[in-house]
Write a protein that holds these residues in place. Structure first.
Motif, mmCIF file in Angstrom:
data_model
loop_
_atom_site.group_PDB
_atom_site.id
_atom_site.type_symbol
_atom_site.label_atom_id
_atom_site.label_comp_id
_atom_site.label_asym_id
_atom_site.label_seq_id
_atom_site.Cartn_x
_atom_site.Cartn_y
_atom_site.Cartn_z
ATOM 1 N N CYS A 80 0.835 -1.202 0.000
ATOM 2 C CA CYS A 80 0.000 0.000 0.000
ATOM 3 C C CYS A 80 0.870 1.252 0.000
ATOM 4 N N PHE A 81 0.712 2.094 -1.023
ATOM 5 C CA PHE A 81 1.536 3.293 -1.139
ATOM 6 C C PHE A 81 1.291 4.265 0.015
ATOM 7 N N ALA A 82 0.027 4.384 0.442
ATOM 8 C CA ALA A 82 -0.286 5.307 1.537
ATOM 9 C C ALA A 82 0.401 4.874 2.828
ATOM 10 N N HIS A 83 0.417 3.565 3.088
ATOM 11 C CA HIS A 83 1.076 3.042 4.291
ATOM 12 C C HIS A 83 2.582 3.244 4.205
ATOM 13 N N GLN A 84 3.149 3.014 3.028
ATOM 14 C CA GLN A 84 4.585 3.218 2.862
ATOM 15 C C GLN A 84 4.969 4.675 3.091
ATOM 16 N N LEU A 85 4.126 5.586 2.615
ATOM 17 C CA LEU A 85 4.399 7.011 2.813
ATOM 18 C C LEU A 85 4.390 7.352 4.293
ATOM 19 N N GLU A 86 3.446 6.783 5.039
ATOM 20 C CA GLU A 86 3.404 7.004 6.486
ATOM 21 C C GLU A 86 4.685 6.511 7.152
ATOM 22 N N SER A 93 -0.135 12.221 0.095
ATOM 23 C CA SER A 93 -0.929 11.352 0.956
ATOM 24 C C SER A 93 -2.417 11.441 0.626
ATOM 25 N N LYS A 94 -2.915 12.641 0.384
ATOM 26 C CA LYS A 94 -4.334 12.809 0.052
ATOM 27 C C LYS A 94 -4.696 12.063 -1.222
ATOM 28 N N GLN A 95 -3.815 12.089 -2.195
ATOM 29 C CA GLN A 95 -4.081 11.403 -3.459
ATOM 30 C C GLN A 95 -4.038 9.881 -3.281
ATOM 31 N N LEU A 96 -3.089 9.409 -2.469
ATOM 32 C CA LEU A 96 -2.930 7.963 -2.303
ATOM 33 C C LEU A 96 -4.066 7.336 -1.504
ATOM 34 N N GLN A 97 -4.828 8.133 -0.768
ATOM 35 C CA GLN A 97 -5.909 7.592 0.049
ATOM 36 C C GLN A 97 -7.268 7.642 -0.640
ATOM 37 N N LYS A 98 -7.297 8.067 -1.890
ATOM 38 C CA LYS A 98 -8.563 8.112 -2.619
ATOM 39 C C LYS A 98 -9.045 6.704 -2.945
ATOM 40 N N LYS A 99 -10.358 6.518 -2.925
ATOM 41 C CA LYS A 99 -10.927 5.211 -3.246
ATOM 42 C C LYS A 99 -10.764 4.872 -4.719
ATOM 43 N N ASP A 100 -10.833 5.896 -5.571
ATOM 44 C CA ASP A 100 -10.723 5.663 -7.014
ATOM 45 C C ASP A 100 -9.288 5.848 -7.509
ATOM 46 N N LEU A 101 -8.327 5.472 -6.665
ATOM 47 C CA LEU A 101 -6.921 5.644 -7.002
ATOM 48 C C LEU A 101 -6.539 4.806 -8.221
#
Length: 391
Positions: free
Chosen positions: A24-30, A127-135
Motif C-alpha cells: 500500500c503506497f499510503a502506508h509506505q508514505l506514512e 498522501s491525500k491522493q494515495l488515500q482516494k478510493k478511485d486511485l
C-alpha cells in the motif's frame, strides 16, 4: 515483515525470488515520515516539544477555567505556556513549561517549523491522493516519483528560500536571530568549531531531506514502480493507446522462471501480431481494463492463439497490489471480529464488513419507511396541485 534476515518478505523470496507484490503506497508514505522523525534527533525533539505543549497546558494547569475564558486572546497572542509557567500544578510542571517556552522562542524552532512545513506540504499532498478510493495505481506510482523529484529540488534550492523567511519571522516576533558565519553554540551554550550556516544547512536541512529521499527509495522500490509501469502497457483502454512492446518484454524478463530466452523471442512476435489484430477488432476497442481483456481473450479463443501474451496477462492479474481501501478493510475487520465475536461465520462477517466499509453508499439507500413517506409526500403534492381540476 520487512526484516532483513528473518522478515516474512525475505522468507518468501527465499522460496521464489519473483514473488513480487506492491505494498500500500499510503502506508509506505506514512512509514517514510515516521522513520525520519525517529532517526533525526532534532526533528524528533521538535515534534516532542509540540506534543508537550498540549499535554502541559491541558493537563498540568490548575486554572483551567481561566484558560477556557481567555482561549481566543491566547491564540491571538501566541503560546499559553506562560500560564503554566506561573500556575503549574507542581515544580516539575513549571520547569517543563519554562523549558518549552525557551525552545519556542528559539531560532532553531522557527527553522524546523519552516523546514518541516515545506517537507510535509509535499508529502501531505501525495498522501491525500494515495488515500482516494478511485486511485489509479499507475498514476500513484508516477506521483511518488514526482514527489521524490520535488524533494530533490527542495534539497538543491530549499535552504536559500527558507533562510530569509526564518529571519523575517524572528524579527517580527522578537526572536533572537543568528549570524550564519558565527560559530554554533551547542548544548549548554558551548561554542563549537562549526558555523551556524553549516549546522542549519548541512546538519539539519540537507540531512533531513536526504533521509526523506533515502526512505522513499527504500520503501518505494524501483521494481514495484517498474512493475506498475510495465503493466500499464497491457491496458486495452482507448484502443490500446498505452501499448508498448518494449515495456512488456521487460515485464516478461522480470518473471525469469516463466519466460526463457526462446519464449521472449516468441513473445515479441506474438505481441506485435496481437496488437495489430486487436486494434482492428471492434470488440477489443471498448475495453476498460486488463480483466475485461482476459475474459474476452478466452471467449474469443485468442488465449490459445497468443498463449505467451495470455500468460503475461495472467501474471499481471495475480500481482498482489494493496491500496488504502484494502488497508481500511483490514483495520475495520479488527474492529468487527473481536475476541467476543471470534466464532462469527464468514457469511455474516462479510455482510457486516460490507456495511461497515461502504457506509457512504449505504447512507444513500432508502429503507421501506422512507420510501413510503416519500411516496405519500409525492402523492399529497400531486393532489394539492391538481385539486381545482379534480373539483
Amino acid at each position: 515483515m520487512r526484516g532483513e534476515f528473518n522478515g516474512l518478505k525475505v522468507l518468501i523470496l527465499q522460496e521464489n525470488d519473483t514473488a513480487f507484490y506492491v505494498h500500500c503506497f499510503a502506508h509506505q508514505l506514512e512509514l517514510v515520515v515516521v522513520a525520519v522523525v525517529k532517526k533525526h534527533d532534532g526533528v524528533s525533539d521538535f515534534f516532542e516539544q509540540i506534543s508537550l505543549v498540549v499535554n502541559v497546558v491541558c493537563a498540568s494547569c490548575k486554572r483551567k477555567d481561566l484558560l477556557r475564558e481567555q482561549a481566543r486572546q491566547r491564540v491571538q497572542k501566541g503560546l499559553c505556556i506562560e500560564f503554566v509557567k506561573v500556575d503549574g500544578g507542581s515544580l516539575a510542571n513549571r520547569q517543563q513549561a519554562s523549558g518549552i517556552l525557551a525552545y519556542f522562542k528559539s531560532y532553531e524552532l522557527v527553522f524546523y517549523l519552516y523546514m518541516m512545513y515545506d517537507i510535509l506540504h509535499l508529502t501531505g499532498t501525495l498522501s491525500k491522493q494515495l488515500q482516494k478510493k478511485d486511485l489509479y495505481i499507475l498514476e500513484a506510482a508516477l506521483m511518488v516519483r514526482g514527489t521524490m523529484d520535488a524533494l530533490q529540488s527542495l534539497r538543491d534550492t530549499g535552504f536559500a528560500n527558507i533562510f530569509p523567511n526564518v529571519s523575517s519571522f524572528c524579527q517580527t516576533h522578537n526572536i533572537a536571530t543568528l549570524e550564519m558565519q558565527d560559530f554554533y553554540l551547542g548544548a549548554r551554550n558551548r561554542t563549537t568549531t562549526k558555523t551556524n550556516r553549516f549546522h542549519f544547512e548541512v546538519e539539519i536541512f540537507n540531512t533531513v531531506v536526504d533521509m526523506q529521499l533515502t526512505e522513499y527509495r527504500d520503501r518505494f522500490s524501483e521494481t514495484s514502480t517498474q512493475l506498475l509501469e510495465y503493466m500499464g502497457a497491457l491496458s486495452p483502454c482507448d484502443s490500446f493507446s498505452q501499448f508498448d512492446k518494449s515495456k512488456l518484454l521487460k515485464l516478461a524478463k522480470l518473471y525469469k522462471y516463466e519466460f526463457d530466452d526462446l519464449d521472449l523471442i516468441d513473445l515479441e512476435g506474438q505481441l506485435e501480431i496481437f496488437y495489430h489484430s486487436c486494434i482492428k477488432d471492434e470488440c477489443f476497442t471498448t475495453l476498460k481494463g486488463i480483466s475485461e481483456l482476459s475474459r474476452l481473450m478466452v471467449s474469443t479463443g485468442k488465449h490459445r492463439s497468443y498463449p505467451l501474451v495470455y500468460k503475461l496477462l495472467k501474471l499481471a492479474l495475480i500481482l498482489p497490489v494493496a491500496t488504502a481501501s484494502v488497508e481500511r478493510c483490514f483495520s475495520k475487520m479488527e474492529l468487527l471480529k473481536t475476541d467476543l465475536r471470534h466464532k462469527i461465520d464468514d457469511e455474516f462477517l462479510n455482510d457486516a464488513l460490507l456495511c461497515y466499509v461502504e457506509t457512504e453508499a449505504l447512507v444513500k439507500v432508502e429503507n421501506e419507511k422512507q420510501q413510503i413517506e416519500k411516496s405519500t409526500s409525492t402523492y399529497t403534492k400531486y393532489l394539492t396541485a391538481n385539486r381545482s381540476n379534480m373539483l
